[in-house]
Motif scaffolding. Structure first.
Motif, PDB file in Angstrom:
ATOM      1  N   PHE A   1       0.867  -1.049  -0.106  1.00 26.63           N
ATOM      2  CA  PHE A   1       0.145   0.131  -0.048  1.00 26.63           C
ATOM      3  C   PHE A   1       0.939   1.211   0.068  1.00 26.63           C
ATOM      4  O   PHE A   1       1.996   1.431   0.780  1.00 26.63           O
ATOM      5  N   GLN A   2       0.521   2.213  -0.626  1.00 27.95           N
ATOM      6  CA  GLN A   2       0.776   3.674  -0.601  1.00 27.95           C
ATOM      7  C   GLN A   2      -0.272   4.478  -0.168  1.00 27.95           C
ATOM      8  O   GLN A   2      -1.275   4.547  -0.725  1.00 27.95           O
ATOM      9  N   LEU A   3      -0.117   5.166   1.192  1.00 30.88           N
ATOM     10  CA  LEU A   3      -1.022   5.952   1.691  1.00 30.88           C
ATOM     11  C   LEU A   3      -0.386   7.222   1.843  1.00 30.88           C
ATOM     12  O   LEU A   3       0.623   7.655   2.156  1.00 30.88           O
ATOM     13  N   ASN A   4      -1.475   8.484   1.627  1.00 27.34           N
ATOM     14  CA  ASN A   4      -1.204   9.593   1.888  1.00 27.34           C
ATOM     15  C   ASN A   4      -1.033  10.058   3.475  1.00 27.34           C
ATOM     16  O   ASN A   4      -1.596   9.189   4.032  1.00 27.34           O
ATOM     17  N   LYS A   5      -0.304  10.895   3.799  1.00 29.11           N
ATOM     18  CA  LYS A   5      -0.309  11.247   5.263  1.00 29.11           C
ATOM     19  C   LYS A   5      -1.441  11.552   5.895  1.00 29.11           C
ATOM     20  O   LYS A   5      -1.522  11.336   7.197  1.00 29.11           O
TER      21      LYS A   5
ATOM     22  N   GLU B   1       3.664  -6.306   7.951  1.00 28.32           N
ATOM     23  CA  GLU B   1       5.125  -6.836   7.530  1.00 28.32           C
ATOM     24  C   GLU B   1       6.127  -5.819   7.690  1.00 28.32           C
ATOM     25  O   GLU B   1       7.141  -5.937   7.969  1.00 28.32           O
ATOM     26  N   HIS B   2       5.575  -4.585   7.113  1.00 27.66           N
ATOM     27  CA  HIS B   2       6.764  -3.572   6.765  1.00 27.66           C
ATOM     28  C   HIS B   2       5.965  -2.257   6.702  1.00 27.66           C
ATOM     29  O   HIS B   2       4.888  -2.262   6.077  1.00 27.66           O
ATOM     30  N   GLU B   3       6.713  -1.311   7.113  1.00 21.64           N
ATOM     31  CA  GLU B   3       6.226   0.052   7.278  1.00 21.64           C
ATOM     32  C   GLU B   3       7.131   1.214   7.337  1.00 21.64           C
ATOM     33  O   GLU B   3       8.203   1.089   7.813  1.00 21.64           O
ATOM     34  N   SER B   4       7.241   2.033   6.346  1.00 23.84           N
ATOM     35  CA  SER B   4       8.094   3.054   6.402  1.00 23.84           C
ATOM     36  C   SER B   4       7.303   4.431   5.728  1.00 23.84           C
ATOM     37  O   SER B   4       6.274   4.456   5.181  1.00 23.84           O
TER      38      SER B   4
ATOM     39  N   GLU C   1       5.899  12.195   0.749  1.00 27.05           N
ATOM     40  CA  GLU C   1       5.086  12.504   2.042  1.00 27.05           C
ATOM     41  C   GLU C   1       3.855  11.015   1.901  1.00 27.05           C
ATOM     42  O   GLU C   1       2.524  11.311   2.043  1.00 27.05           O
ATOM     43  N   ARG C   2       4.430   9.981   2.053  1.00 27.13           N
ATOM     44  CA  ARG C   2       3.499   8.684   1.877  1.00 27.13           C
ATOM     45  C   ARG C   2       4.096   7.617   2.777  1.00 27.13           C
ATOM     46  O   ARG C   2       5.311   7.509   2.725  1.00 27.13           O
ATOM     47  N   TYR C   3       3.094   7.078   3.153  1.00 31.34           N
ATOM     48  CA  TYR C   3       3.330   5.720   4.008  1.00 31.34           C
ATOM     49  C   TYR C   3       3.518   4.698   2.894  1.00 31.34           C
ATOM     50  O   TYR C   3       2.647   4.464   2.092  1.00 31.34           O
ATOM     51  N   LEU C   4       4.332   3.634   3.062  1.00 28.56           N
ATOM     52  CA  LEU C   4       4.586   2.742   2.357  1.00 28.56           C
ATOM     53  C   LEU C   4       4.496   1.280   3.367  1.00 28.56           C
ATOM     54  O   LEU C   4       5.122   1.391   4.425  1.00 28.56           O
ATOM     55  N   LEU C   5       3.643   0.376   2.998  1.00 24.30           N
ATOM     56  CA  LEU C   5       3.409  -0.770   3.742  1.00 24.30           C
ATOM     57  C   LEU C   5       2.991  -1.976   3.190  1.00 24.30           C
ATOM     58  O   LEU C   5       2.517  -1.950   1.855  1.00 24.30           O
ATOM     59  N   THR C   6       3.528  -3.065   3.579  1.00 23.31           N
ATOM     60  CA  THR C   6       3.208  -4.433   3.424  1.00 23.31           C
ATOM     61  C   THR C   6       2.288  -4.861   4.449  1.00 23.31           C
ATOM     62  O   THR C   6       2.845  -5.203   5.699  1.00 23.31           O
TER      63      THR C   6
ATOM     64  N   HIS D   1     -10.728  -9.764   1.905  1.00 29.61           N
ATOM     65  CA  HIS D   1     -10.934  -8.377   2.639  1.00 29.61           C
ATOM     66  C   HIS D   1     -11.307  -7.310   1.939  1.00 29.61           C
ATOM     67  O   HIS D   1     -10.459  -6.978   0.853  1.00 29.61           O
ATOM     68  N   PRO D   2     -12.232  -6.369   2.254  1.00 25.65           N
ATOM     69  CA  PRO D   2     -12.571  -5.360   1.546  1.00 25.65           C
ATOM     70  C   PRO D   2     -11.436  -4.319   1.311  1.00 25.65           C
ATOM     71  O   PRO D   2     -11.489  -3.532   0.247  1.00 25.65           O
ATOM     72  N   LEU D   3     -10.495  -4.161   2.025  1.00 25.68           N
ATOM     73  CA  LEU D   3      -9.202  -3.435   2.059  1.00 25.68           C
ATOM     74  C   LEU D   3      -8.287  -3.857   0.921  1.00 25.68           C
ATOM     75  O   LEU D   3      -7.304  -3.149   0.721  1.00 25.68           O
ATOM     76  N   ILE D   4      -8.570  -4.957   0.473  1.00 26.55           N
ATOM     77  CA  ILE D   4      -7.458  -5.644  -0.663  1.00 26.55           C
ATOM     78  C   ILE D   4      -7.799  -4.842  -1.789  1.00 26.55           C
ATOM     79  O   ILE D   4      -8.637  -4.704  -2.251  1.00 26.55           O
ATOM     80  N   PRO D   5      -6.573  -4.197  -2.335  1.00 25.93           N
ATOM     81  CA  PRO D   5      -6.702  -3.431  -3.472  1.00 25.93           C
ATOM     82  C   PRO D   5      -7.258  -3.957  -4.679  1.00 25.93           C
ATOM     83  O   PRO D   5      -6.908  -5.276  -4.690  1.00 25.93           O
ATOM     84  N   ASN D   6      -8.039  -3.434  -5.608  1.00 23.61           N
ATOM     85  CA  ASN D   6      -8.781  -4.009  -6.432  1.00 23.61           C
ATOM     86  C   ASN D   6      -8.014  -3.701  -8.036  1.00 23.61           C
ATOM     87  O   ASN D   6      -8.066  -4.437  -9.037  1.00 23.61           O
ATOM     88  N   ARG D   7      -7.249  -2.717  -8.012  1.00 22.71           N
ATOM     89  CA  ARG D   7      -6.543  -2.306  -9.202  1.00 22.71           C
ATOM     90  C   ARG D   7      -5.194  -2.272  -9.048  1.00 22.71           C
ATOM     91  O   ARG D   7      -4.384  -2.198  -7.924  1.00 22.71           O
ATOM     92  N   THR D   8      -4.163  -3.004  -9.875  1.00 19.14           N
ATOM     93  CA  THR D   8      -2.962  -3.403  -9.857  1.00 19.14           C
ATOM     94  C   THR D   8      -2.100  -1.924  -9.317  1.00 19.14           C
ATOM     95  O   THR D   8      -1.170  -2.049  -8.453  1.00 19.14           O
ATOM     96  N   GLU D   9      -2.393  -0.976  -9.958  1.00 20.26           N
ATOM     97  CA  GLU D   9      -1.632   0.327  -9.704  1.00 20.26           C
ATOM     98  C   GLU D   9      -1.762   0.773  -8.274  1.00 20.26           C
ATOM     99  O   GLU D   9      -0.705   1.315  -7.534  1.00 20.26           O
ATOM    100  N   GLU D  10      -2.866   0.348  -7.480  1.00 20.53           N
ATOM    101  CA  GLU D  10      -2.913   0.806  -6.162  1.00 20.53           C
ATOM    102  C   GLU D  10      -2.116   0.180  -5.238  1.00 20.53           C
ATOM    103  O   GLU D  10      -1.655   0.652  -4.154  1.00 20.53           O
ATOM    104  N   SER D  11      -1.740  -1.090  -5.536  1.00 20.76           N
ATOM    105  CA  SER D  11      -0.987  -1.919  -4.828  1.00 20.76           C
ATOM    106  C   SER D  11       0.697  -1.895  -5.036  1.00 20.76           C
ATOM    107  O   SER D  11       1.621  -2.767  -4.748  1.00 20.76           O
ATOM    108  N   GLU D  12       1.134  -1.050  -5.919  1.00 19.65           N
ATOM    109  CA  GLU D  12       2.680  -1.060  -6.477  1.00 19.65           C
ATOM    110  C   GLU D  12       3.133   0.293  -5.682  1.00 19.65           C
ATOM    111  O   GLU D  12       2.400   1.203  -5.677  1.00 19.65           O
ATOM    112  N   PHE D  13       4.385   0.141  -5.185  1.00 24.87           N
ATOM    113  CA  PHE D  13       5.094   1.307  -4.769  1.00 24.87           C
ATOM    114  C   PHE D  13       5.441   2.284  -5.731  1.00 24.87           C
ATOM    115  O   PHE D  13       5.901   1.707  -6.927  1.00 24.87           O
TER     116      PHE D  13
END
Length: 414
Positions: A361-365, A381-384, A390-395, A402-414
């Motif tokens: 995941f890439q999340l805005n602050k 597993e991983h958070e930085s 200005e983004r959170y990077l998470l695995t 689960h509803p939070l699983i990204p539907n589109r590939t681009e959402e799940s790429e760093f």
């Protein structure tokens, strides 16, 4: 003042001597749990149980002598007795006679706290007694209170079969209503994406001790059989911050009355809804292998054989020799040791990752709420934090679908 109890048992020549010995030890523990004092145990080796008397006439003389000399209040048989066996034994023995199943039902009756538990025990008692009504009259007339008399009263049991059958039907209807409420509660937990862990095990294996220490709660725990009767669910926090629901269930036992297993099926169905099972085994018990097999057989009978299981060999502090687990995955622990409990939670997360899906995941602050959701509903597993963008990077490992699983590939790429 506790009742003075005499145990009678038939050792069939085809059975294993060691297993017979443990069944007697278990019956003594059950009697003590019901506040009885076992004064003596009389056993007889036979090819098969005497069809009309349970034990042979020669042994009955010994039983009668012991009852008189030791002032025995109650006789308990190690096997289920038929109504004719109870009636025929009553011709010789002038004290109440009950069997192992009645004793277990009696303990359950004294332990049931919730409305559902009480209904289930009453149903099991009636279903046990219905085919045995013929021959109960004389025995019941001598029961003035004490072990084996809790639950349905004397007048109810002496009513005709139709009355008891109507009561059974009524209890089943009421239990069906409770079961539907429990199903709704389980569905709500599922819809909330709660990961569910069920603790199962032979009675007195230490399930409630582990449950209480993991959840910092105070359900009843004691070194006696069937300390827990009604299932209890609590939240448990894993090392990553993930929160799961953990349920403590009733203890299993070999030779449980079939009516009791049937009556408690809805309670045990908590196990079927679980995503993971903790099978707690008392590693210090000499017969722990047989106890473990009994639980696995009952779980298979419920249809829970496909639920992932972590076997926890408990009470390692009581072990005298090196213990080698014969199930995998497994841990040898003491539920009282915090380091061991931490190991249990770490092993749980490891197993969960194998069941979950890994997502990036890439999340805005300013997406703090979603960040918190991911941390509590998944295993991080991983958070930085990427200061440039200005983004959170998470695995994060999330349950499948689960509803939070990204539907589109681009959402799940760093």
């Amino acid at each position: 003042m506790s009742e003075r109890v005499l145990i009678i048992a038939v050792e069939k020549k085809s059975s294993e001597a060691e297993r017979f010995h443990y069944s007697i030890e278990e019956l003594i523990s059950l009697t003590e749990t019901a506040k009885g004092e076992v004064v003596d145990v009389i056993t007889q080796k036979r090819d098969r149980i005497h069809p009309s008397l349970y034990i042979g006439t020669g042994k009955i003389e010994e039983v009668v002598e012991t009852i008189e000399s030791e002032a025995i209040d109650l006789v308990i048989a190690n096997d289920e007795l038929t109504s004719s066996q109870v009636r025929n034994l009553g011709e010789y023995i002038d004290v109440p006679i009950i069997d192992r199943s009645q004793l277990i039902l009696d303990i359950f009756a004294s332990r049931a706290k919730t409305n559902e538990g009480k209904l289930q025990v009453e149903l099991a008692q009636y279903e046990y007694l219905l085919p045995r009504l013929h021959g109960q009259g004389q025995a019941l007339s001598r029961l003035g209170g004490g072990i084996g008399t809790r639950g349905p009263g004397e007048t109810k049991l002496e009513s005709d079969r139709r009355h008891i059958q109507r009561r059974i039907d009524d209890l089943k209807r009421r239990l069906e209503t409770v079961k539907n409420q429990r199903d709704q509660y389980r569905k709500r937990r599922k819809s909330n994406q709660a990961f569910q862990i069920a603790i199962v095990g032979y009675t007195n294996a230490g399930k409630s001790t582990l449950f209480n220490r993991l959840t910092k709660s105070d359900t009843f725990e004691e070194d006696q059989l069937f300390a827990t009767l009604d299932p209890t669910a609590r939240q448990v926090k894993l090392p990553s911050g993930f929160q799961a629901i953990i349920t403590d269930t009733v203890g299993f036992m070999q030779d449980l009355p079939t009516s009791l297993i049937a009556a408690f099926r809805s309670t045990l169905e908590e196990v079927l809804e679980a995503d993971l099972i903790y099978h707690v085994v008392d590693a210090s018990h000499p017969d722990h292998h047989q106890q473990q097999e009994t639980v696995k057989t009952l779980l298979n009978g419920l249809g829970a054989e496909s639920v992932p299981m972590l076997t926890l060999y408990n009470k390692k502090d009581l072990l005298q020799t090196t213990f080698i687990p014969f199930e995998k995955p497994a841990l040898t622990i003491s539920a009282l040791d915090k380091r061991d409990r931490d190991r249990v939670l770490e092993a749980t997360e490891k197993m969960m990752k194998q069941l979950f899906v890994s997502c990036d995941f890439q999340l805005n602050k300013d997406e703090g709420r979603r960040l918190q959701q991911l941390k509590t509903q998944g295993i991080t597993e991983h958070e930085s934090f990427d200061e440039t963008n200005e983004r959170y990077l998470l695995t994060v490992y999330l349950p499948k679908e689960h509803p939070l699983i990204p539907n589109r590939t681009e959402e799940s790429e760093f």
